[in-house]
Design a protein around this motif. Structure first.
Motif, PDB file in Angstrom:
ATOM      1  N   ASN A   1     -28.313 -48.254  10.207  1.00  0.00           N
ATOM      2  CA  ASN A   1     -27.637 -47.004  10.584  1.00  0.00           C
ATOM      3  C   ASN A   1     -28.607 -45.825  10.666  1.00  0.00           C
ATOM      4  OD1 ASN A   1     -25.135 -48.226  10.824  1.00  0.00           O
ATOM      5  ND2 ASN A   1     -24.561 -47.815   8.700  1.00  0.00           N
ATOM      6  N   GLU A   2     -29.673 -45.871   9.871  1.00  0.00           N
ATOM      7  CA  GLU A   2     -30.657 -44.787   9.877  1.00  0.00           C
ATOM      8  C   GLU A   2     -31.727 -44.972  10.956  1.00  0.00           C
ATOM      9  OE1 GLU A   2     -32.174 -44.734   5.916  1.00  0.00           O
ATOM     10  OE2 GLU A   2     -30.432 -43.674   5.077  1.00  0.00           O
ATOM     11  N   SER A   3     -31.711 -46.125  11.625  1.00  0.00           N
ATOM     12  CA  SER A   3     -32.707 -46.390  12.666  1.00  0.00           C
ATOM     13  C   SER A   3     -32.168 -45.948  14.029  1.00  0.00           C
ATOM     14  CB  SER A   3     -33.026 -47.892  12.714  1.00  0.00           C
ATOM     15  OG  SER A   3     -31.946 -48.601  13.309  1.00  0.00           O
ATOM     16  N   ASP A   4     -33.049 -45.959  15.016  1.00  0.00           N
ATOM     17  CA  ASP A   4     -32.624 -45.652  16.381  1.00  0.00           C
ATOM     18  C   ASP A   4     -32.639 -46.920  17.240  1.00  0.00           C
ATOM     19  OD1 ASP A   4     -35.323 -46.063  16.485  1.00  0.00           O
ATOM     20  OD2 ASP A   4     -35.802 -44.205  17.570  1.00  0.00           O
ATOM     21  N   LEU A   5     -32.470 -48.068  16.610  1.00  0.00           N
ATOM     22  CA  LEU A   5     -32.508 -49.345  17.317  1.00  0.00           C
ATOM     23  C   LEU A   5     -31.268 -49.525  18.184  1.00  0.00           C
ATOM     24  CD1 LEU A   5     -33.705 -51.681  14.403  1.00  0.00           C
ATOM     25  CD2 LEU A   5     -35.099 -50.759  16.260  1.00  0.00           C
ATOM     26  N   ASN A   6     -31.445 -50.209  19.312  1.00  0.00           N
ATOM     27  CA  ASN A   6     -30.298 -50.527  20.155  1.00  0.00           C
ATOM     28  C   ASN A   6     -29.540 -51.724  19.589  1.00  0.00           C
ATOM     29  OD1 ASN A   6     -31.630 -52.935  21.004  1.00  0.00           O
ATOM     30  ND2 ASN A   6     -32.679 -51.827  22.642  1.00  0.00           N
ATOM     31  N   GLU A   7     -28.424 -52.073  20.201  1.00  0.00           N
ATOM     32  CA  GLU A   7     -27.561 -53.128  19.669  1.00  0.00           C
ATOM     33  C   GLU A   7     -28.275 -54.476  19.595  1.00  0.00           C
ATOM     34  OE1 GLU A   7     -24.490 -53.005  18.306  1.00  0.00           O
ATOM     35  OE2 GLU A   7     -24.735 -50.842  18.439  1.00  0.00           O
ATOM     36  N   LYS A   8     -29.073 -54.772  20.622  1.00  0.00           N
ATOM     37  CA  LYS A   8     -29.780 -56.055  20.645  1.00  0.00           C
ATOM     38  C   LYS A   8     -30.783 -56.147  19.497  1.00  0.00           C
ATOM     39  CE  LYS A   8     -32.637 -58.965  23.672  1.00  0.00           C
ATOM     40  NZ  LYS A   8     -33.319 -59.059  24.986  1.00  0.00           N
ATOM     41  N   ASP A   9     -31.522 -55.071  19.260  1.00  0.00           N
ATOM     42  CA  ASP A   9     -32.504 -55.067  18.172  1.00  0.00           C
ATOM     43  C   ASP A   9     -31.838 -55.056  16.799  1.00  0.00           C
ATOM     44  OD1 ASP A   9     -34.642 -55.219  19.854  1.00  0.00           O
ATOM     45  OD2 ASP A   9     -35.117 -53.078  19.823  1.00  0.00           O
ATOM     46  N   ARG A  10     -30.707 -54.377  16.696  1.00  0.00           N
ATOM     47  CA  ARG A  10     -29.959 -54.397  15.426  1.00  0.00           C
ATOM     48  C   ARG A  10     -29.521 -55.823  15.094  1.00  0.00           C
ATOM     49  NH1 ARG A  10     -26.365 -49.173  14.358  1.00  0.00           N
ATOM     50  NH2 ARG A  10     -27.844 -47.565  14.954  1.00  0.00           N
TER      51      ARG A  10
END
Length: 444
Positions: free
Chosen positions: A31-40
């Motif tokens: 939640n604190e990252s700026d990762l996209n859905e695929k990377d999450r």
């Protein structure tokens, strides 16, 4: 540097190195990252997969590293673990990319020497992936295949036999689905499903509980308006079976002795149509506040929050409740598919130490049940000492109680024990669980 794998490494360091809970730290970090859905999704896969198969991965690493793994820098060790996991278990991730990213990350974090070490170990593994990493004993082969410590594998084999033990270990390694319970105080089952579909979720009917919706695909369910508005609650299907088994009717007095996090408490209130009085006891005040917040979201007003140690008897509650639920603190061996670090953080001593607390709670809670009332016993463990053995101990002392058999349908992972209790073997849809219903008679 690959942000995705850095986040995964930091979570592994926190869980393995500092004892953090995987589900909490992973959720916070994502939640604190700026990762996209695929990377999450990849971070989640790497973290849970590495924790799940840590025993097997460490056996492979010990084949190539001539020193105790514990002496390695924690970031180096966990980078190796995460990389071996990806190479061995993930087919869609190119092997060269895994090695290159690991080398790059460790070079920036630990320097060139550590990165060369990482590179050497991983390339050796790539050249010898088919080597024999285990001994000839059958238990070693089982532990390597399912990635369980020998003592835990032997416990399941001793208590359940070979076939069921393998089912338990295989089920514990399944990737769990997300299930939601429909709040009948606010909506109907069909309307809840339609709302979720309209919001872009792929859903299907539950596996064992008639109140369950299985979430096949969709973004974070707890950020969805159906959840926020209190139409649904996220709960495992095994836990959903408890409250409906209590023979609840409107206006009853019900005690939930170990209520946090409150899923079963609110379920009881929903079944009772928000009537009567449900007292939620817990020793942790902060956890009670969370139950109150959840009850507010669901539109429930009949829950009284009470801070109390349920192992200590309070005479003012003597034979007050029509129904008493004791979902006792336990070793949690049924939750491994959601909290894989349980494989490594629990010990045989942990299992023994918790028995006294469980029995104290059973002994105390029995006094709060009215004559002809129901005492419901449940755990999220598969250790028979905490389940069947505790019940045998209890029934030998309390002749005024007897087990009433439960039935939850013909799902292949639901075991109906001779005594009338139920053991649920973990699978894709359900946690490992134990449920028993006890009726208190008027005679002694």
């Amino acid at each position: 540097m690959d942000k995705c794998r850095v986040v995964a490494l930091n979570v592994l360091n926190g869980v393995i190195g500092e004892g953090a809970y995987s589900n909490i730290l992973l959720s916070k970090s994502i939640n604190e990252s700026d990762l996209n859905e695929k990377d999450r999704a990849l971070v989640t896969e790497i973290v849970y997969g590495t924790l799940k198969y840590k025993y097997t991965i460490d056996k492979i690493l010990m084949f190539f590293i001539n020193r105790d793994l514990i002496k390695l820098d924690i970031s180096v060790l966990n980078m190796l673990r995460a990389s071996i996991y990806q190479i061995k278990y993930l087919t869609k991730v190119p092997e060269f990319a895994v090695v290159n990213e690991a080398v790059d990350i460790i070079k920036k974090l630990n320097g060139i020497g550590a990165s060369k070490f990482i590179n050497g170990v991983l390339r050796n593994y790539l050249r010898q992936k088919d080597a024999n990493f285990i001994g000839e004993k059958e238990i070693e082969k089982i532990c390597f295949q399912y990635s369980f410590l020998p003592w835990m594998a032997e416990l399941f084999i001793k208590q359940y036999g070979n076939e069921k033990a393998m089912e338990i270990m295989q089920g514990s390694n399944e990737v769990p689905t997300v299930s939601a319970r429909v709040n009948v105080l606010k909506t109907s089952y069909d309307k809840a499903i339609e709302r979720l579909k309209t919001d872009g979720f792929s859903v299907e009917e539950g596996y064992a509980s008639p109140e369950a919706i299985t979430i096949i695909k969709g973004k974070n369910i707890e950020h969805n308006k159906s959840f926020i508005s209190g139409y649904i609650t996220v709960q495992d299907e095994s836990a959903m079976l408890v409250a409906p088994s209590m023979e609840l009717t409107d206006n009853m007095i019900v005690f939930d002795m170990c209520s946090a996090p409150g899923g079963k408490t609110t379920h009881i209130s929903e079944i009772m149509n928000n009537t009567g009085k449900v007292t939620a006891f817990d020793i942790h005040k902060n956890k009670l506040r969370l139950i109150g917040s959840n009850a507010g979201r669901l539109g429930i007003t009949n829950i009284k929050l009470t801070e109390m140690d349920s192992s200590k008897y309070d005479e003012k509650f003597y034979e007050v409740a029509d129904r008493v639920l004791i979902d006792v603190p336990c070793s949690g061996l049924g939750l491994i598919r959601k909290k894989p670090e349980i494989k490594w953080t629990k010990s045989e001593r942990n299992l023994r130490d918790i028995l006294k607390l469980q029995r104290d709670i059973m002994e105390t809670s029995a006094k709060y049940v009215k004559k002809h009332g129901v005492l419901m016993y449940s755990t999220c463990t598969l250790n028979k000492e905490e389940n069947e053995d505790n019940l045998n101990w209890f029934l030998n002392i309390h002749k005024d109680f007897e087990i009433e058999p439960l039935y939850f349908g013909k799902a292949p992972n639901i075991m109906y024990n001779k005594s009338g209790s139920v053991t649920i073997i973990p699978n894709k849809y359900m946690d490992g669980f134990f449920i028993c219903k006890l009726r208190k008679h008027g005679r002694c």
